[in-house]
Design a protein around this motif. Structure first.
Motif, PDB file in Angstrom:
ATOM      1  N   ILE A  86      31.977  38.460  37.776  1.00  0.00           N
ATOM      2  CA  ILE A  86      32.873  37.762  38.698  1.00  0.00           C
ATOM      3  C   ILE A  86      32.352  37.871  40.127  1.00  0.00           C
ATOM      4  O   ILE A  86      32.324  36.872  40.871  1.00  0.00           O
ATOM      5  CB  ILE A  86      34.306  38.325  38.576  1.00  0.00           C
ATOM      6  N   ALA A  87      31.906  39.061  40.529  1.00  0.00           N
ATOM      7  CA  ALA A  87      31.412  39.245  41.898  1.00  0.00           C
ATOM      8  C   ALA A  87      30.170  38.397  42.157  1.00  0.00           C
ATOM      9  O   ALA A  87      30.040  37.755  43.218  1.00  0.00           O
ATOM     10  CB  ALA A  87      31.111  40.717  42.145  1.00  0.00           C
ATOM     11  N   LEU A  88      29.233  38.381  41.208  1.00  0.00           N
ATOM     12  CA  LEU A  88      28.028  37.558  41.370  1.00  0.00           C
ATOM     13  C   LEU A  88      28.376  36.076  41.407  1.00  0.00           C
ATOM     14  O   LEU A  88      27.792  35.305  42.185  1.00  0.00           O
ATOM     15  CB  LEU A  88      27.043  37.837  40.230  1.00  0.00           C
ATOM     16  N   THR A  89      29.318  35.662  40.585  1.00  0.00           N
ATOM     17  CA  THR A  89      29.719  34.255  40.549  1.00  0.00           C
ATOM     18  C   THR A  89      30.398  33.862  41.853  1.00  0.00           C
ATOM     19  O   THR A  89      30.194  32.748  42.365  1.00  0.00           O
ATOM     20  CB  THR A  89      30.619  34.001  39.329  1.00  0.00           C
ATOM     21  N   CYS A  90      31.172  34.769  42.426  1.00  0.00           N
ATOM     22  CA  CYS A  90      31.752  34.523  43.755  1.00  0.00           C
ATOM     23  C   CYS A  90      30.658  34.332  44.804  1.00  0.00           C
ATOM     24  O   CYS A  90      30.743  33.421  45.650  1.00  0.00           O
ATOM     25  CB  CYS A  90      32.655  35.681  44.166  1.00  0.00           C
ATOM     26  N   CYS A  91      29.633  35.171  44.756  1.00  0.00           N
ATOM     27  CA  CYS A  91      28.516  35.032  45.694  1.00  0.00           C
ATOM     28  C   CYS A  91      27.874  33.658  45.584  1.00  0.00           C
ATOM     29  O   CYS A  91      27.550  33.013  46.594  1.00  0.00           O
ATOM     30  CB  CYS A  91      27.459  36.106  45.421  1.00  0.00           C
ATOM     31  N   ALA A  92      27.657  33.215  44.348  1.00  0.00           N
ATOM     32  CA  ALA A  92      27.016  31.922  44.134  1.00  0.00           C
ATOM     33  C   ALA A  92      27.877  30.774  44.641  1.00  0.00           C
ATOM     34  O   ALA A  92      27.383  29.817  45.243  1.00  0.00           O
ATOM     35  CB  ALA A  92      26.713  31.741  42.649  1.00  0.00           C
ATOM     36  N   GLN A  93      29.186  30.868  44.416  1.00  0.00           N
ATOM     37  CA  GLN A  93      30.080  29.829  44.911  1.00  0.00           C
ATOM     38  C   GLN A  93      30.062  29.791  46.435  1.00  0.00           C
ATOM     39  O   GLN A  93      29.986  28.708  47.050  1.00  0.00           O
ATOM     40  CB  GLN A  93      31.498  30.069  44.402  1.00  0.00           C
ATOM     41  N   GLU A  94      30.112  30.968  47.050  1.00  0.00           N
ATOM     42  CA  GLU A  94      30.088  31.031  48.515  1.00  0.00           C
ATOM     43  C   GLU A  94      28.776  30.506  49.080  1.00  0.00           C
ATOM     44  O   GLU A  94      28.747  29.919  50.165  1.00  0.00           O
ATOM     45  CB  GLU A  94      30.326  32.467  48.965  1.00  0.00           C
ATOM     46  N   VAL A 122      36.056  35.200  33.945  1.00  0.00           N
ATOM     47  CA  VAL A 122      35.190  34.727  35.035  1.00  0.00           C
ATOM     48  C   VAL A 122      35.610  33.328  35.460  1.00  0.00           C
ATOM     49  O   VAL A 122      35.711  33.021  36.661  1.00  0.00           O
ATOM     50  CB  VAL A 122      33.708  34.760  34.615  1.00  0.00           C
ATOM     51  N   ALA A 123      35.868  32.464  34.492  1.00  0.00           N
ATOM     52  CA  ALA A 123      36.244  31.080  34.807  1.00  0.00           C
ATOM     53  C   ALA A 123      37.561  31.024  35.572  1.00  0.00           C
ATOM     54  O   ALA A 123      37.726  30.203  36.488  1.00  0.00           O
ATOM     55  CB  ALA A 123      36.339  30.259  33.522  1.00  0.00           C
ATOM     56  N   GLU A 124      38.501  31.887  35.217  1.00  0.00           N
ATOM     57  CA  GLU A 124      39.793  31.891  35.912  1.00  0.00           C
ATOM     58  C   GLU A 124      39.684  32.497  37.310  1.00  0.00           C
ATOM     59  O   GLU A 124      40.433  32.117  38.216  1.00  0.00           O
ATOM     60  CB  GLU A 124      40.822  32.665  35.079  1.00  0.00           C
ATOM     61  N   ALA A 125      38.718  33.402  37.497  1.00  0.00           N
ATOM     62  CA  ALA A 125      38.582  34.073  38.792  1.00  0.00           C
ATOM     63  C   ALA A 125      37.821  33.242  39.815  1.00  0.00           C
ATOM     64  O   ALA A 125      38.065  33.370  41.021  1.00  0.00           O
ATOM     65  CB  ALA A 125      37.872  35.417  38.603  1.00  0.00           C
ATOM     66  N   VAL A 126      36.895  32.394  39.346  1.00  0.00           N
ATOM     67  CA  VAL A 126      36.016  31.637  40.253  1.00  0.00           C
ATOM     68  C   VAL A 126      35.983  30.184  39.784  1.00  0.00           C
ATOM     69  O   VAL A 126      35.656  29.903  38.622  1.00  0.00           O
ATOM     70  CB  VAL A 126      34.588  32.215  40.278  1.00  0.00           C
ATOM     71  N   ALA A 127      36.265  29.258  40.694  1.00  0.00           N
ATOM     72  CA  ALA A 127      36.466  27.866  40.301  1.00  0.00           C
ATOM     73  C   ALA A 127      35.171  27.091  40.044  1.00  0.00           C
ATOM     74  O   ALA A 127      35.206  25.989  39.496  1.00  0.00           O
ATOM     75  CB  ALA A 127      37.278  27.148  41.375  1.00  0.00           C
ATOM     76  N   VAL A 148      32.494  29.090  21.251  1.00  0.00           N
ATOM     77  CA  VAL A 148      32.130  28.087  22.254  1.00  0.00           C
ATOM     78  C   VAL A 148      33.194  26.993  22.303  1.00  0.00           C
ATOM     79  O   VAL A 148      33.611  26.545  23.382  1.00  0.00           O
ATOM     80  CB  VAL A 148      30.744  27.485  21.952  1.00  0.00           C
ATOM     81  N   ALA A 149      33.658  26.556  21.125  1.00  0.00           N
ATOM     82  CA  ALA A 149      34.664  25.499  21.072  1.00  0.00           C
ATOM     83  C   ALA A 149      35.959  25.940  21.759  1.00  0.00           C
ATOM     84  O   ALA A 149      36.596  25.142  22.462  1.00  0.00           O
ATOM     85  CB  ALA A 149      34.933  25.111  19.625  1.00  0.00           C
ATOM     86  N   ARG A 150      36.335  27.190  21.585  1.00  0.00           N
ATOM     87  CA  ARG A 150      37.522  27.708  22.291  1.00  0.00           C
ATOM     88  C   ARG A 150      37.307  27.688  23.801  1.00  0.00           C
ATOM     89  O   ARG A 150      38.189  27.263  24.566  1.00  0.00           O
ATOM     90  CB  ARG A 150      37.821  29.140  21.849  1.00  0.00           C
ATOM     91  N   LEU A 151      36.147  28.128  24.228  1.00  0.00           N
ATOM     92  CA  LEU A 151      35.854  28.197  25.659  1.00  0.00           C
ATOM     93  C   LEU A 151      35.723  26.813  26.285  1.00  0.00           C
ATOM     94  O   LEU A 151      35.988  26.632  27.474  1.00  0.00           O
ATOM     95  CB  LEU A 151      34.574  29.011  25.877  1.00  0.00           C
ATOM     96  N   ALA A 152      35.327  25.826  25.477  1.00  0.00           N
ATOM     97  CA  ALA A 152      35.180  24.463  25.992  1.00  0.00           C
ATOM     98  C   ALA A 152      36.507  23.859  26.435  1.00  0.00           C
ATOM     99  O   ALA A 152      36.523  22.838  27.140  1.00  0.00           O
ATOM    100  CB  ALA A 152      34.534  23.572  24.925  1.00  0.00           C
ATOM    101  N   GLU A 153      37.623  24.499  26.053  1.00  0.00           N
ATOM    102  CA  GLU A 153      38.937  24.021  26.479  1.00  0.00           C
ATOM    103  C   GLU A 153      39.240  24.401  27.936  1.00  0.00           C
ATOM    104  O   GLU A 153      40.174  23.874  28.531  1.00  0.00           O
ATOM    105  CB  GLU A 153      40.023  24.601  25.571  1.00  0.00           C
ATOM    106  N   ILE A 154      38.457  25.310  28.499  1.00  0.00           N
ATOM    107  CA  ILE A 154      38.678  25.764  29.874  1.00  0.00           C
ATOM    108  C   ILE A 154      37.979  24.795  30.825  1.00  0.00           C
ATOM    109  O   ILE A 154      36.789  24.508  30.670  1.00  0.00           O
ATOM    110  CB  ILE A 154      38.147  27.205  30.046  1.00  0.00           C
ATOM    111  N   ASP A 155      38.698  24.294  31.816  1.00  0.00           N
ATOM    112  CA  ASP A 155      38.232  23.159  32.613  1.00  0.00           C
ATOM    113  C   ASP A 155      36.878  23.385  33.274  1.00  0.00           C
ATOM    114  O   ASP A 155      36.037  22.484  33.299  1.00  0.00           O
ATOM    115  CB  ASP A 155      39.267  22.805  33.687  1.00  0.00           C
ATOM    116  N   ASN A 156      36.658  24.563  33.866  1.00  0.00           N
ATOM    117  CA  ASN A 156      35.415  24.736  34.619  1.00  0.00           C
ATOM    118  C   ASN A 156      34.300  25.376  33.799  1.00  0.00           C
ATOM    119  O   ASN A 156      33.252  25.719  34.341  1.00  0.00           O
ATOM    120  CB  ASN A 156      35.652  25.508  35.922  1.00  0.00           C
TER     121      ASN A 156
END
Length: 291
Positions: A86-94, A122-127, A148-156
């Motif tokens: 989550i922290a690394l993904t936040c860095c990338a978004q920023e 991670v998906a819920e924490a960082v858009a 994967v099919a379950r995760l594909a339901e998550i928008d981002n």
């Protein structure tokens, strides 16, 4: 947005292990000129495992600045700790990355439910748009198509890099969720067939040293032109194999050094390509028209 030949880019280093940012800039400009469709920064090939947290974020930010929106930048932000991912993904978004690539948590071997909850967290924490990355040969855990099919339901959660090289697995993924997320090959040797089946591209090691050829190959496969794709892939096939004679990115960094594009630096515990394997890699590069 994410299709074609996407280079899993090396992180250039000097022989003392320090980061070679000028060489990184030159590589990025070369890839853009050669037609590479997207940059994947600080993934496995970028030695993410040996960069510390601050270096990891700094390289992503540097790549985003240098590319300046000309092609998409996908940042490798996976970790086996959910909070660190989550922290690394936040860095990338920023930093302004276009998406993140998150490898399955390695070593701790979570269950399928654990994998689902990790990626969902991670998906819920960082858009930012996120691509899953399945490479069981390196992580000792396999992200199954049903998960994967379950995760594909998550928008981002927008894509998957599937690096098993298993074309039956690719067919299953395409049947289960091919319309909901972007499916990408992570295996150069089978990427052509993966795309012809319906995948959208390839996150490629070979593209580090043959960017134009890999761009043209992926473009032909995306157009459904098997004959052209096979003709383009034939001289590259020995290279797809030779770049894995030792653990990636050992061979590809040695090849780029031979081409005069980067310094010889690679961080322990990785070491330079073993002497007896170098002639074979050079021959594969010659067959591909690189040397």
């Amino acid at each position: 947005m994410f299709q074609g030949s996407m280079v899993a880019m090396v992180t250039p280093m000097y022989e003392d292990g320090s980061l070679a940012y000028a060489e990184l800039d030159a590589l990025l400009e070369w890839h853009i000129a050669q037609g590479t469709d997207a940059i994947v920064a600080v993934g496995t090939t970028g030695e993410s495992a040996t960069l510390d947290f601050d270096e990891h974020c700094a390289v992503i930010a540097h790549v985003v600045r240098q590319v300046a929106g000309r092609i998409p930048v996908i940042a490798g932000t996976g970790a086996n700790s959910t909070s660190e991912a989550i922290a690394l993904t936040c860095c990338a978004q920023e930093a302004g990355a276009d998406a993140c690539l998150l490898v399955t948590p390695y070593y701790n071997k979570p269950t399928q439910e654990g994998l689902y909850r990790h990626f969902r967290a991670v998906a819920e924490a960082v858009a930012i748009p996120q691509l899953l990355y399945n490479v069981p040969g390196r992580t000792a855990v396999d992200l199954k198509p049903a998960t994967v099919a379950r995760l594909a339901e998550i928008d981002n959660i927008v894509g998957l890099k599937e690096a098993t090289g298993d074309l039956e697995r690719a067919k299953s993924l395409l049947d289960l969720c091919g319309e909901r997320i972007t499916l990408l090959s992570g295996d150069d040797a089978t990427a052509m067939e993966f795309i012809l089946l319906g995948g959208k591209g390839n996150i490629s090691v070979t593209a580090n040293i043959a960017p134009q050829a890999m761009h043209e190959l992926c473009a032909a496969a995306l157009q459904g032109d098997r004959e052209c794709a096979q003709r383009l892939n034939q001289p590259l096939a020995p290279l797809h194999q030779a770049l894995f004679v030792e653990s990636n990115p050992i061979p590809v960094k040695w090849a780029l050094h031979e081409m005069g594009r980067i310094s010889a630096g690679i961080r322990l515990p990785l070491t330079p390509l073993s002497e007896p394997l170098r002639a074979g890699l050079c021959e594969a590069m010659r067959q591909a028209g690189i040397l």
